[in-house]
Design a protein around this motif. Structure first.
Motif, PDB file in Angstrom:
ATOM      1  N   VAL A  66     -13.417  -1.343  -3.653  1.00 30.34           N
ATOM      2  CA  VAL A  66     -12.943  -0.064  -3.108  1.00 30.34           C
ATOM      3  C   VAL A  66     -11.840  -0.280  -2.081  1.00 30.34           C
ATOM      4  O   VAL A  66     -10.790   0.364  -2.128  1.00 30.34           O
ATOM      5  CB  VAL A  66     -14.105   0.737  -2.481  1.00 30.34           C
ATOM      6  N   SER A  67     -12.065  -1.201  -1.150  1.00 35.72           N
ATOM      7  CA  SER A  67     -11.080  -1.412  -0.086  1.00 35.72           C
ATOM      8  C   SER A  67      -9.782  -1.983  -0.629  1.00 35.72           C
ATOM      9  O   SER A  67      -8.684  -1.577  -0.214  1.00 35.72           O
ATOM     10  CB  SER A  67     -11.657  -2.340   0.992  1.00 35.72           C
ATOM     11  N   THR A  68      -9.877  -2.906  -1.595  1.00 36.05           N
ATOM     12  CA  THR A  68      -8.673  -3.540  -2.131  1.00 36.05           C
ATOM     13  C   THR A  68      -7.848  -2.571  -2.971  1.00 36.05           C
ATOM     14  O   THR A  68      -6.625  -2.481  -2.805  1.00 36.05           O
ATOM     15  CB  THR A  68      -9.043  -4.777  -2.967  1.00 36.05           C
ATOM     16  N   LEU A  69      -8.504  -1.846  -3.876  1.00 35.41           N
ATOM     17  CA  LEU A  69      -7.768  -0.919  -4.734  1.00 35.41           C
ATOM     18  C   LEU A  69      -7.175   0.234  -3.927  1.00 35.41           C
ATOM     19  O   LEU A  69      -6.045   0.671  -4.181  1.00 35.41           O
ATOM     20  CB  LEU A  69      -8.677  -0.381  -5.836  1.00 35.41           C
ATOM     21  N   THR A  70      -7.916   0.735  -2.955  1.00 34.76           N
ATOM     22  CA  THR A  70      -7.415   1.833  -2.130  1.00 34.76           C
ATOM     23  C   THR A  70      -6.212   1.396  -1.306  1.00 34.76           C
ATOM     24  O   THR A  70      -5.206   2.114  -1.223  1.00 34.76           O
ATOM     25  CB  THR A  70      -8.513   2.368  -1.194  1.00 34.76           C
ATOM     26  N   SER A  71      -6.303   0.216  -0.708  1.00 29.74           N
ATOM     27  CA  SER A  71      -5.192  -0.264   0.123  1.00 29.74           C
ATOM     28  C   SER A  71      -3.971  -0.589  -0.724  1.00 29.74           C
ATOM     29  O   SER A  71      -2.831  -0.324  -0.315  1.00 29.74           O
ATOM     30  CB  SER A  71      -5.615  -1.491   0.928  1.00 29.74           C
ATOM     31  N   LEU A  72      -4.180  -1.142  -1.929  1.00 27.39           N
ATOM     32  CA  LEU A  72      -3.044  -1.454  -2.801  1.00 27.39           C
ATOM     33  C   LEU A  72      -2.338  -0.175  -3.239  1.00 27.39           C
ATOM     34  O   LEU A  72      -1.106  -0.088  -3.200  1.00 27.39           O
ATOM     35  CB  LEU A  72      -3.508  -2.244  -4.027  1.00 27.39           C
ATOM     36  N   PHE A  73      -3.111   0.830  -3.657  1.00 23.82           N
ATOM     37  CA  PHE A  73      -2.508   2.092  -4.080  1.00 23.82           C
ATOM     38  C   PHE A  73      -1.723   2.707  -2.926  1.00 23.82           C
ATOM     39  O   PHE A  73      -0.585   3.158  -3.106  1.00 23.82           O
ATOM     40  CB  PHE A  73      -3.588   3.067  -4.547  1.00 23.82           C
ATOM     41  N   THR A  74      -2.291   2.708  -1.740  1.00 19.66           N
ATOM     42  CA  THR A  74      -1.628   3.303  -0.580  1.00 19.66           C
ATOM     43  C   THR A  74      -0.338   2.570  -0.248  1.00 19.66           C
ATOM     44  O   THR A  74       0.701   3.199   0.015  1.00 19.66           O
ATOM     45  CB  THR A  74      -2.558   3.276   0.647  1.00 19.66           C
ATOM     46  N   SER A  75      -0.374   1.249  -0.269  1.00 20.13           N
ATOM     47  CA  SER A  75       0.828   0.479   0.049  1.00 20.13           C
ATOM     48  C   SER A  75       1.917   0.683  -1.006  1.00 20.13           C
ATOM     49  O   SER A  75       3.100   0.752  -0.672  1.00 20.13           O
ATOM     50  CB  SER A  75       0.490  -1.011   0.190  1.00 20.13           C
ATOM     51  N   CYS A  76       1.519   0.806  -2.277  1.00 18.72           N
ATOM     52  CA  CYS A  76       2.492   1.069  -3.347  1.00 18.72           C
ATOM     53  C   CYS A  76       3.110   2.456  -3.175  1.00 18.72           C
ATOM     54  O   CYS A  76       4.307   2.643  -3.419  1.00 18.72           O
ATOM     55  CB  CYS A  76       1.818   0.957  -4.712  1.00 18.72           C
ATOM     56  N   TYR A  77       2.306   3.410  -2.771  1.00 15.20           N
ATOM     57  CA  TYR A  77       2.796   4.775  -2.540  1.00 15.20           C
ATOM     58  C   TYR A  77       3.867   4.764  -1.448  1.00 15.20           C
ATOM     59  O   TYR A  77       4.932   5.366  -1.606  1.00 15.20           O
ATOM     60  CB  TYR A  77       1.625   5.668  -2.130  1.00 15.20           C
ATOM     61  N   VAL A  78       3.596   4.054  -0.364  1.00 12.81           N
ATOM     62  CA  VAL A  78       4.559   3.977   0.738  1.00 12.81           C
ATOM     63  C   VAL A  78       5.788   3.167   0.313  1.00 12.81           C
ATOM     64  O   VAL A  78       6.928   3.540   0.615  1.00 12.81           O
ATOM     65  CB  VAL A  78       3.905   3.339   1.982  1.00 12.81           C
ATOM     66  N   PHE A  79       5.554   2.072  -0.406  1.00 15.06           N
ATOM     67  CA  PHE A  79       6.652   1.191  -0.826  1.00 15.06           C
ATOM     68  C   PHE A  79       7.656   1.922  -1.706  1.00 15.06           C
ATOM     69  O   PHE A  79       8.880   1.743  -1.578  1.00 15.06           O
ATOM     70  CB  PHE A  79       6.074  -0.017  -1.572  1.00 15.06           C
TER      71      PHE A  79
END
Length: 310
Positions: A97-110
């Motif tokens: 949960v923590s890894t997928l959520t953080s990856l999606f969020t960082s990709c959204y910002v990127f």
């Protein structure tokens, strides 16, 4: 990790393995995205830029994690299905949960500047995530049917609501009052009779959401890719086209090995055995496809049986 006298504190960490042999469904939602969309002046009722940005972040997550076989997105939400046999992070819930959520969020910002080049982020967006386990493929089918039905219901309401405001001159309070207690048929009638809008002709992205899935690469495509790695002489050899894709891939790999490894070096028995075992479990090459289609009826699933396979 160093083994000191303080290491006992690790005993307070509780294991959180997810039940094996079940479908893992990971869903994330934008946190307070109503405020976020207003602050960044998203177009109402649907902002294509924002939806495409969500799709791009979801695609990046799928490319990073091959065990994700299907994703469905609407508005500020995305659901990801992992294959039933996945052992990602030993099926540790908090880790996934923590890894997928953080990856999606960082990709959204990127990727934000790509889709909103004229709009600077006013503050960091955030998403929350959760995992639900389902025992059968029927439950998975019903889950995605639920999410797509929800997409239609929400979009029909929002489309009618904003038409009453933007074209009908109503306030938000008046628009809510107009739509209170109405059914889908009545909303269709309001759109068509008052604003000349046929809801069924609107972009399928808005009405059906976004579907991302893995499409197995055909042998012909794999063969073309393998040929491109061969030398010019071999690529033009008429007998090359008669070889199968696996043969060409093996030939290309052999050539690469000859160029990078000393000819006198021999692989030991364990290395060869490990390579054979890896070949057995290796998934066929795939690419991520994007559709805006019906996933409630059988056609989508019947044409892609691998999604609900092991």
């Amino acid at each position: 990790m160093a083994n000191s006298k303080y290491a006992y504190v690790r005993d307070f960490e509780l294991p959180d393995p997810l039940l094996p042999g079940t479908f893992m469904l990971f869903r994330l939602d934008g946190h307070s995205f109503h405020r976020f969309s207003e602050k960044h002046e998203f177009t109402k009722p649907n902002d294509v830029r924002a939806l495409e940005l969500m799709d791009r972040a979801a695609k990046d997550v799928m490319e990073e994690y091959p065990d994700i076989v299907l994703a469905f997105g609407e508005s500020d939400e995305f659901s990801f299905l992992l294959r039933k046999s996945t052992n990602l992070y030993n099926r540790r819930e908090s880790k996934i949960v923590s890894t997928l959520t953080s990856l999606f969020t960082s990709c959204y910002v990127f990727h934000w500047p790509t889709y909103f080049p004229d709009s600077k982020l006013q503050y960091p967006p955030s998403f929350d995530g959760r995992i639900v386990l389902y025992p059968t493929s029927r439950h998975i089918r019903d889950y995605f049917a639920w999410r797509q039905a929800d997409t239609h219901i929400n979009n029909l309401y929002n489309t009618t609501f904003w038409a009453l405001i933007q074209q009908g001159g109503q306030t938000t309070t008046e628009a809510h009052a107009t739509l209170s207690g109405t059914y889908s048929k009545e909303k269709h009638e309001i759109l068509y009779s008052k604003f000349g809008v046929n809801y069924n002709n609107l972009d399928a992205r808005f009405r059906k959401g976004t579907v991302l899935f893995r499409q197995e690469i055909l042998a012909e495509e794999e063969q073309e890719a393998a040929i491109s790695t061969l030398s010019p002489i071999e690529a033009n050899d008429p007998t090359t086209e008669q070889k199968t894709a696996p043969d060409l891939v093996e030939q290309a790999s052999s050539q690469s090995a000859l160029l990078t490894s000393p000819p006198t070096v021999k692989r030991n028995y364990k290395a060869k055995k490990a390579e054979k075992e890896k070949a057995k479990t290796k998934q066929p090459p795939t690419r991520i496809e994007v559709l805006h289609c019906d996933i409630i009826k059988d056609e989508f699933w019947d044409n892609r049986p691998g999604i609900l396979g092991e």
